[in-house]
Design an enzyme around this catalytic site. Structure first.
Site, mmCIF file in Angstrom:
data_model
loop_
_atom_site.group_PDB
_atom_site.id
_atom_site.type_symbol
_atom_site.label_atom_id
_atom_site.label_comp_id
_atom_site.label_asym_id
_atom_site.label_seq_id
_atom_site.Cartn_x
_atom_site.Cartn_y
_atom_site.Cartn_z
ATOM 1 N N TYR A 152 0.843 -1.207 0.000
ATOM 2 C CA TYR A 152 0.000 0.000 0.000
ATOM 3 C C TYR A 152 0.878 1.258 0.000
ATOM 4 O O TYR A 152 0.745 2.136 -0.853
ATOM 5 C CB TYR A 152 -0.939 -0.021 1.218
ATOM 6 C CG TYR A 152 -1.626 1.300 1.468
ATOM 7 C CD1 TYR A 152 -2.484 1.863 0.525
ATOM 8 C CD2 TYR A 152 -1.410 2.017 2.654
ATOM 9 C CE1 TYR A 152 -3.103 3.085 0.747
ATOM 10 C CE2 TYR A 152 -2.026 3.233 2.883
ATOM 11 C CZ TYR A 152 -2.872 3.761 1.934
ATOM 12 O OH TYR A 152 -3.468 4.981 2.153
ATOM 13 N N ASN A 181 -4.115 10.272 10.575
ATOM 14 C CA ASN A 181 -5.299 9.400 10.719
ATOM 15 C C ASN A 181 -6.601 10.200 10.755
ATOM 16 O O ASN A 181 -6.983 10.690 11.832
ATOM 17 C CB ASN A 181 -5.168 8.558 11.994
ATOM 18 C CG ASN A 181 -4.074 7.515 11.882
ATOM 19 O OD1 ASN A 181 -2.937 7.846 11.559
ATOM 20 N ND2 ASN A 181 -4.401 6.275 12.119
ATOM 21 N N GLY A 298 2.564 -5.549 11.389
ATOM 22 C CA GLY A 298 2.663 -4.379 10.509
ATOM 23 C C GLY A 298 2.453 -3.064 11.234
ATOM 24 O O GLY A 298 2.731 -2.001 10.679
#
Ligand code: NAD
Ligand code: UD1
Length: 344
Positions: A152, A181, A298
């Site tokens: 990504y 975010n 991750g």
């Protein structure tokens, strides 16, 4: 004459809020979206909230040159483009990298080719703070090296580079916005984030626990080197992010020379998972049940960026605090327990 802007992915979470802000500022819009991760209802609600009819819509895939050309040809000439259309789930990108390279990179290439064809060379691109990889020095600045660790983020870095090459070869004006975010929703509770199935992200998961749709939040990791052991992120209100797009576009329209801007878009303040949980409880008065589980593969311990460059160049800074992110996200969830869908 109002400026006319093409928004790819304009029915999605950030795209719909940005469309609303731009319509309120008098822009004419055309949205191109294939509804891979969104609903046409979002655009109906944007029209309803703004009372504006200056929004044309083309259903199509950004990888399909004919569809992109249809969007360019469906009204007057396009002055600028905001490119949101893309895929954003890290785990999915690891499982199916080719799909990510195709949609995110090839989609951007086809869009840029259509823009060249129509001599429209002003573009705002959705990049991400995950291009910094697993950094150890904070806060993050735009000139720090990128080190993407999953497909990504790799696709986003590749698009940034492709756009850089265009700016060097021709008269392009490009801004790559590296979002931290985005959370929350428009304060009306009419538009918001509508994840399909079980949410991957923290915020929609919390609002679904508050509404009783999920029984408890699973907090991924309790042993990070942070003040309370949980992961730290820079959460920003989606309306602040939407406004960042409108000021960026205004800045590019004023630019007199080829231009590539890369900007962090966040508040500059990191919050832990527990800070967010407690902030949500305080803002809404609702308890959030949680348990600690293993770290999510991750995940990085912390991502915190410096947004000073955006302030210096655009005069933009985030205005809304965590309490407002929580209240607005909760208002959306309460009014739309199944998102834009009427059936579970
Ligand atoms: P979203 O999934 O809600 O919106 C993306 C939109 O693009 C959706 O409406 C989807 O239907 C559309 N789309 C997907 N593939 C398409 C295709 N091939 N052709 C046409 N339309 C297509 O996501 P979002 O949160 O609004 O994110 C928008 C952009 O911002 C994405 O590029 C994402 O990578 C980037 N971004 C998001 C975040 C985040 O936390 N939400 C953070 C950093 C960057
Ligand atoms: C994730 C992606 C990122 C993407 C962003 C928006 C990963 C590793 N990163 O960011 O690339 O741009 O979403 O789509 O997937 N958390 C929990 N429980 C949950 C959900 C999250 O504890 O159920 C924690 C996470 O461990 C993290 C924090 O909450 O510490 C924020 O997670 P999330 O909202 O998924 O955002 P990112 O991981 O920053």
């Amino acid at each position: 004459m109002p400026r006319r802007v093409l928004i790819t992915g304009g029915a999605g979470f950030i795209g719909s809020h940005t469309a609303l802000v731009l319509l309120e500022q008098g822009y004419e819009l055309v949205v191109l979206d294939n509804f891979d991760n969104s609903s046409p209802e979002a655009l109906e609600r944007v029209k309803e909230l703004t009372g504006s009819n200056s929004l044309d819509f083309v259903e199509g895939d950004v990888r399909d040159l004919d569809a992109v050309n249809r969007a360019f040809d469906c009204g007057g000439p396009i002055d600028g483009v905001i490119h949101f259309a893309g895929l954003k789930a890290v785990g999915e990108s690891v499982a199916d990298p080719l799909r990510y390279w195709d949609v995110n990179l090839n989609g951007s290439r086809v869009l840029a080719a259509a823009m060249e064809q129509h001599q429209c060379r002003t573009l705002v691109f959705s990049s991400t703070s995950t291009v910094y990889g697993e950094p150890e020095v904070f806060p993050l600045h735009e000139q720090m090296p990128t080190a993407p660790v999953h497909p990504y983020a790799q696709t986003k870095c590749a698009v940034e580079q492709m756009l850089g090459a265009l700016c060097r070869s021709r008269d392009w004006r490009v801004a790559c916005l590296r979002y931290f975010n985005p959370v929350g929703a428009h304060p009306s509770g009419r538009i918001g984030e509508d994840p399909l199935g079980i949410p991957n992200n923290l915020f929609p998961f919390i609002t679904q626990v508050a509404s009783g749709r999920r029984d408890k939040l699973r907090i991924f990791g309790q042993d990070y080197p942070t003040h309370d052991g949980t992961g730290i992120r820079d959460y920003l209100h989606v309306m602040d992010l939407a406004e960042a797009h409108s000021v960026t576009l205004g800045h590019l329209f004023q630019a007199t020379a080829p231009h590539q801007l890369t900007l962090n878009i966040g508040t500059g303040y990191g919050l832990s998972v527990l800070d967010v949980v407690h902030g949500f409880e305080q803002a809404t008065g609702l308890p959030i049940a949680y348990e600690f589980v293993e770290r999510r593969p991750g995940d990085v311990p912390k991502l915190e960026g410096c947004p000073q460059k955006a302030k210096d160049i655009l005069g933009w800074s985030a205005q809304r605090d965590l309490a407002q992110m929580c209240r607005d996200g909760w208002a959306w969830q309460q009014a739309n327990p199944m998102g834009y869908r009427t059936n579970p």
